[in-house]
Scaffold this active site. Sequence first.
Site, PDB file in Angstrom:
ATOM      1  CG  HIS A  81      32.159 -55.536   3.461  1.00  0.00           C
ATOM      2  ND1 HIS A  81      32.539 -54.870   4.592  1.00  0.00           N
ATOM      3  CD2 HIS A  81      32.316 -56.856   3.741  1.00  0.00           C
ATOM      4  CE1 HIS A  81      32.920 -55.753   5.511  1.00  0.00           C
ATOM      5  NE2 HIS A  81      32.806 -56.961   5.009  1.00  0.00           N
ATOM      6  CG  HIS A 110      38.149 -64.264   7.330  1.00  0.00           C
ATOM      7  ND1 HIS A 110      36.974 -64.975   7.471  1.00  0.00           N
ATOM      8  CD2 HIS A 110      37.767 -63.003   7.002  1.00  0.00           C
ATOM      9  CE1 HIS A 110      35.939 -64.174   7.259  1.00  0.00           C
ATOM     10  NE2 HIS A 110      36.399 -62.976   6.967  1.00  0.00           N
TER      11      HIS A 110
HETATM   12  C1  HEM Z   1      39.849 -57.421   9.916  1.00  0.00           C
HETATM   13  C2  HEM Z   1      39.366 -58.019   8.915  1.00  0.00           C
HETATM   14  C3  HEM Z   1      38.092 -58.828   8.868  1.00  0.00           C
HETATM   15  C4  HEM Z   1      37.160 -59.089   9.828  1.00  0.00           C
HETATM   16  C5  HEM Z   1      37.165 -58.623  11.273  1.00  0.00           C
HETATM   17  C6  HEM Z   1      36.136 -59.906   9.231  1.00  0.00           C
HETATM   18  C7  HEM Z   1      35.004 -60.376   9.892  1.00  0.00           C
HETATM   19  C8  HEM Z   1      33.975 -61.077   9.292  1.00  0.00           C
HETATM   20  C9  HEM Z   1      32.785 -61.514   9.952  1.00  0.00           C
HETATM   21  C10 HEM Z   1      32.454 -61.304  11.419  1.00  0.00           C
HETATM   22  C11 HEM Z   1      32.022 -62.151   9.043  1.00  0.00           C
HETATM   23  C12 HEM Z   1      30.655 -62.816   9.261  1.00  0.00           C
HETATM   24  C13 HEM Z   1      30.873 -64.293   9.479  1.00  0.00           C
HETATM   25  C14 HEM Z   1      29.599 -65.090   9.502  1.00  0.00           C
HETATM   26  O1  HEM Z   1      28.696 -64.760  10.272  1.00  0.00           O
HETATM   27  O2  HEM Z   1      29.487 -66.077   8.760  1.00  0.00           O
HETATM   28  C15 HEM Z   1      32.731 -62.110   7.804  1.00  0.00           C
HETATM   29  C16 HEM Z   1      32.249 -62.605   6.628  1.00  0.00           C
HETATM   30  C17 HEM Z   1      32.921 -62.539   5.436  1.00  0.00           C
HETATM   31  N1  HEM Z   1      34.199 -62.097   5.233  1.00  0.00           N
HETATM   32 FE1  HEM Z   1      35.359 -61.175   6.583  1.00  0.00          FE
HETATM   33  N2  HEM Z   1      36.455 -60.140   7.925  1.00  0.00           N
HETATM   34  C18 HEM Z   1      37.648 -59.500   7.666  1.00  0.00           C
HETATM   35  C19 HEM Z   1      38.348 -59.504   6.494  1.00  0.00           C
HETATM   36  C20 HEM Z   1      37.937 -60.128   5.340  1.00  0.00           C
HETATM   37  C21 HEM Z   1      38.707 -60.205   4.134  1.00  0.00           C
HETATM   38  C22 HEM Z   1      40.110 -59.662   3.967  1.00  0.00           C
HETATM   39  C23 HEM Z   1      37.938 -60.859   3.217  1.00  0.00           C
HETATM   40  C24 HEM Z   1      38.234 -61.228   1.786  1.00  0.00           C
HETATM   41  C25 HEM Z   1      39.358 -61.059   1.150  1.00  0.00           C
HETATM   42  C26 HEM Z   1      36.689 -61.200   3.867  1.00  0.00           C
HETATM   43  C27 HEM Z   1      35.657 -61.868   3.281  1.00  0.00           C
HETATM   44  C28 HEM Z   1      34.479 -62.202   3.903  1.00  0.00           C
HETATM   45  C29 HEM Z   1      33.341 -62.760   3.211  1.00  0.00           C
HETATM   46  C30 HEM Z   1      33.223 -63.053   1.718  1.00  0.00           C
HETATM   47  C31 HEM Z   1      32.352 -62.961   4.170  1.00  0.00           C
HETATM   48  C32 HEM Z   1      30.928 -63.414   3.938  1.00  0.00           C
HETATM   49  C33 HEM Z   1      30.080 -62.173   3.890  1.00  0.00           C
HETATM   50  C34 HEM Z   1      28.632 -62.431   3.572  1.00  0.00           C
HETATM   51  O3  HEM Z   1      28.358 -62.750   2.411  1.00  0.00           O
HETATM   52  O4  HEM Z   1      27.794 -62.307   4.476  1.00  0.00           O
HETATM   53  N3  HEM Z   1      36.728 -60.750   5.158  1.00  0.00           N
HETATM   54  N4  HEM Z   1      33.934 -61.467   7.988  1.00  0.00           N
END
Ligand code: HEM
Length: 653
Positions: A180, A417
Amino acid sequence: QDYDISLVAEEEEVYDINVLTQTDNADVVESPPSKGNGRFSSLEAFQQAAPRPAEVCLPSSGEFYNMPERLSAMSTGSISSSAFRLSQDYRELCLDFSSKKFRTIDGSCNNLRNWGTSFKPVSRILPARYQDGVGSPRTKASDGTPLPGARFVSLAVHPAVTDLTSRPIIAMQWGQWIDHDITGFPAATSPNGPLVCCGPNNTSPPANTDPNCFPILLPASEEDFVGTCMSFVRSNAATDANGCQLKPRRQVNSVTPFLDASQVYGSTDAVAASVRDAGDFLLKTKNEKFLPENVNSSCIRRPGTNDYCFLAGDFRVNQHPYLQSLHTVFLRDHNRIARKLRALRPNDSNENIFQLSRKIIGALQQMITYNEWLPVILGQTAKKLGLVSKTGRTKFQSRVDPRILVEFSSAAMRFGHSLIPAEFPIGDRRVPLRQLFNRPGDVLDNLDDVTAGMVGVGTPGKRNTQKVDRNFVVEITKHLFEPPTAPKRGLDLVSFNIQRGRDHGIAPYTTYRALCGLRPVRGFKDVKALGPNVADLAKIYKSVNDIDLFTGLVHEPVLPGSNGLVGPTLACILGTQFYNLKFGDRFFFDTDDKSVGFTDKQLQSLRKVTLAKVICANTDITALPKDVFNFPSRSNPLIPCDRHEGLDLSLFA
Ligand code: HEM
Ligand SMILES: [Ca+2]
């Protein structure tokens, strides 16, 4: 084409990771600095204001240097056709950049090419594979037949098998926290607000759906969601100064790619202004202790409590308590440091105290990421690529492009994820993640219990994070953001990741594997490349060369001896991005440029700080091991908080 692997001589897995370079987009040379793009107080406001593609798009004249045009160009991440004009503009706005000691809020003026400004198009490793060549999502396999639907792939090859690492959950949480800081795709909107891409009650969308809709159609056998459709909105497309979409379509990063703690301070001047009181050296708080309130946000408040939704530098702050915990800890650390510096530097301006504190917090983000977290994730590769920064100083390389690679944010970095566990320990409870989304209550009631659970010293005992593999917990594949009163109306994050990759025209997995110098995949029997479950992939993809990047990356087994958590292609893409974010950042914390860096003594003192110390200093937790990415053990013993080494702020007097 599938062929018999037994006919191919066994060879050693060659694994010598180098960093990749991005494609040479003609328009990447320079983009306009954006001093003025802080008009928007929130992502929503930005999205409302983003101009729609004009009806008639004439070739851009490049003449957009009157102010209103320029502002709209900046807010949409548009780029000019005229490098000359841009460099003129850049010189004008970054004129004094060599005398600037601190980062700008929006990342502008970091480097001579002005790479890394927020709300600018992302870069990419390979050209987009849009179905129509310019912008429509990749929907077809190499033989021209439709790709399996994203939800179908999710169900077929991403089950919820539990497989634990030896790491505490912070190994997952730090990844999301810094994600983030560095990536964020704004979604496209309609003139009337957010887009809804399914019919009423999740029925299939009507024929005249907005072109930015790319709904995930549910398979007939679907049991976990109501209806036949899961809404999915395409990422906002960058436009030129006339509001015309760039061709080929490009996505925008709404945050600064630099690890600069922009999730704390904001990536635009407007957000930055909203998280601090004008002229003060502190960040805004509620009752000195917690994040300030965001009255424009919605979250789930317990009746009869004072629960409120949080405001931070990143709009995703409310998502769940572990994320809220890190936001709170770093907010407190800024204010703790700033108060001390205020006392130590009586003649300094409040602004300078604020910026100096921000610089220290940014340095901590980088140190924890490069010295504590990346070695856990990448194992040997972290050292090999020169990412670990425990000694010496980093030399800035002006040709290294720090912008986020679309393959990184749409696929590779989402490996995290797979790390997510089903239950999050909080005090003596183990709470299923589905019950934690968007609720501020646990952090407000008991930040210490939330934080202790995250770093593996909570009362329910050792709780491990999951392995990086094809498995994902149902909390995110069936119950993501599920409203408490509406079962089967959640989302599937894995489907989103796959669909997002197609939205962005990401080329299939095998292409990147090849680019990383790894041996080609030998068809659907290649267990060594694609793991023990490769046969399941054969059931849904016609060719190995159709496998979506995200899906391929989490199938790759971790190479023996790598000592990390990820497979080779994943290590290659992640390594490339973190290399670029280190050597392409003029303000990297241990830069040898003393005009923006720290003195030797300051750096030496800073390097003693670990995440454990930061948590100790800002919570009432009493003891932590020095390395919170490992559980306490004989070699990583619990140490009372007052004995963790910290930064000697008198060195900044
Ligand atoms: C409870 C933990 C987490 C939740 C609920 C969560 C949820 C989400 C959601 C809802 C999205 C948007 C998906 C989309 O519309 O394409 C997202 C994007 C993303 N997540 Fe997670 N995530 C979690 C943990 C993580 C972790 C641990 C990482 C990396 C180590 C991560 C990396 C990312 C990345 C890089 C994106 C793309 C963000 C962007 O550039 O817009 N997330 N995640
Ligand atoms: Ca950032």
